[in-house]
Design an enzyme around this catalytic site. Sequence first.
Site, PDB file in Angstrom:
ATOM      1  N   SER A 107       0.821  -1.206   0.000  1.00  0.00           N
ATOM      2  CA  SER A 107       0.000   0.000   0.000  1.00  0.00           C
ATOM      3  C   SER A 107       0.856   1.259   0.000  1.00  0.00           C
ATOM      4  O   SER A 107       1.948   1.285   0.575  1.00  0.00           O
ATOM      5  CB  SER A 107      -0.894   0.002   1.242  1.00  0.00           C
ATOM      6  N   TYR A 130      -2.407   5.402  -4.185  1.00  0.00           N
ATOM      7  CA  TYR A 130      -3.414   6.418  -3.905  1.00  0.00           C
ATOM      8  C   TYR A 130      -2.968   7.692  -4.601  1.00  0.00           C
ATOM      9  O   TYR A 130      -1.806   8.089  -4.482  1.00  0.00           O
ATOM     10  CB  TYR A 130      -3.532   6.686  -2.404  1.00  0.00           C
ATOM     11  N   THR A 156      -6.089   2.423  -6.701  1.00  0.00           N
ATOM     12  CA  THR A 156      -7.326   2.404  -5.915  1.00  0.00           C
ATOM     13  C   THR A 156      -8.166   3.617  -6.287  1.00  0.00           C
ATOM     14  O   THR A 156      -7.735   4.756  -6.123  1.00  0.00           O
ATOM     15  CB  THR A 156      -7.023   2.403  -4.408  1.00  0.00           C
ATOM     16  N   ARG A 165     -15.349   6.071   9.682  1.00  0.00           N
ATOM     17  CA  ARG A 165     -15.137   4.800  10.376  1.00  0.00           C
ATOM     18  C   ARG A 165     -15.165   5.068  11.877  1.00  0.00           C
ATOM     19  O   ARG A 165     -14.225   5.598  12.459  1.00  0.00           O
ATOM     20  CB  ARG A 165     -13.809   4.193   9.931  1.00  0.00           C
ATOM     21  N   LYS A 252      -8.724  -0.870  -8.853  1.00  0.00           N
ATOM     22  CA  LYS A 252      -9.428  -1.457  -7.704  1.00  0.00           C
ATOM     23  C   LYS A 252     -10.510  -0.505  -7.201  1.00  0.00           C
ATOM     24  O   LYS A 252     -10.277   0.690  -7.067  1.00  0.00           O
ATOM     25  CB  LYS A 252      -8.425  -1.734  -6.582  1.00  0.00           C
ATOM     26  N   HIS A 276     -14.010  -1.640  -0.927  1.00  0.00           N
ATOM     27  CA  HIS A 276     -12.998  -1.239   0.060  1.00  0.00           C
ATOM     28  C   HIS A 276     -13.247  -1.925   1.407  1.00  0.00           C
ATOM     29  O   HIS A 276     -13.058  -1.342   2.476  1.00  0.00           O
ATOM     30  CB  HIS A 276     -12.970   0.281   0.236  1.00  0.00           C
ATOM     31  N   ARG A 279     -15.514  -0.253   3.950  1.00  0.00           N
ATOM     32  CA  ARG A 279     -14.950   0.854   4.728  1.00  0.00           C
ATOM     33  C   ARG A 279     -15.215   2.220   4.110  1.00  0.00           C
ATOM     34  O   ARG A 279     -14.781   3.241   4.647  1.00  0.00           O
ATOM     35  CB  ARG A 279     -13.435   0.648   4.877  1.00  0.00           C
TER      36      ARG A 279
END
Length: 385
Positions: A107, A130, A156, A165, A252, A276, A279
């Site tokens: 990531s 990202y 992503t 969250r 994604k 995701h 999330r």
Amino acid sequence: MSVITHIEDLRVMAQRRVPRMFYDYADSGSWTEGTYRANESDFQKIKLRQRVLVDMDHRSTATTMVGQKVAMPVALAPTGLTGMQHADGEILAARAAEKFGVPFTLSTMSICSIEDVAAHTTQPFWFQLYVMKDRGFIERLIERAKAARCSALVLTADLQILGQRHKDLKNGLSAPPKPTLANLINLMTKPRWCLGMLGTKRRQFGNIVGHVSGVENMGSLSEWTAKQFDPCLSWDDVQWIKSLWGGKLIIKGIMDVEDAKLAADSGADALIVSNHGGRQLDGAPSSISALPPIVDAVGDRIEVWMDGGIRSGQDVLKAWALGARGTMIGRPFLYGLGAMGEAGVTKVLEIIHRELDLTMAFCGHTQLDQVGQDILLPGTLPARA
């Protein structure tokens, strides 16, 4: 725990060993967590057809994902803060994946850097991107991934803004943990984790700290990241990224047929049906229920994979039967990592592989490429419209 038989055993162990804020980060969704729960429960509604008196010898789960040979159609998903589930977590997970013969995806928001993981592995891994407002940083990040010989870029697309969250907000999530009384008390109950963290220098976002002007510590990092996720990200940016990268590109976060068609039009090599992990948009459908119509729409133009809710090899086989040519697992490998480090990730892969292998045999097949939707009971399948 003397005998570990399934992923749930490792989840329970990880919950005991990982500080609450980081365990909750992995094991939670947004808002009511309805989509998070549906990702898993919708798999259970799909039933398998058992066959008997067929030759079950000489079985193989091997296939390819974007041209790469894999021991089974499973890749480790990109997960932020992996190195906070266990010291040097990204390195350990990457090594376990390499030894098992499945891809590992690092990531952007990892604790160990691209260079850290490259220095501790011998085979190319994948990198997840990202897109930030600082396009110069993104250009440098892609160049670093190329220099590290990453063999695919996973873009992503569903985190232009951050979902709410609740557990993260209540825990005051940060890396390293905020020294509140509640967090300090909780850390005192996790001596194994604390000793591991004391023994490593990797406790910040390794891909960012030291690579962005003015970001040299966690305080400045938090301020920078809060402003950097780009809500204006568009398909034009995909073309820009594709031209910079020049290699295998995977998108994604696709949940809608129209977006799937745009992903296929973009020239990407694969798309991942994913919400995701529940999330982002709570109230969205589960990934497995969104999969069939997307396969019908674009499965002949682009590799379609899925991510979200997989907790067993049976889930992998169900996704394959519904048209997914690959799957990704996030929480299962994080549970293994938090529970037992590298050995725990290996255990997760062994469990999923054995379940996939045995279920395929019980359904009357020995080769994965022979498995189709006929192994599933028709009345239990998600709608294709």
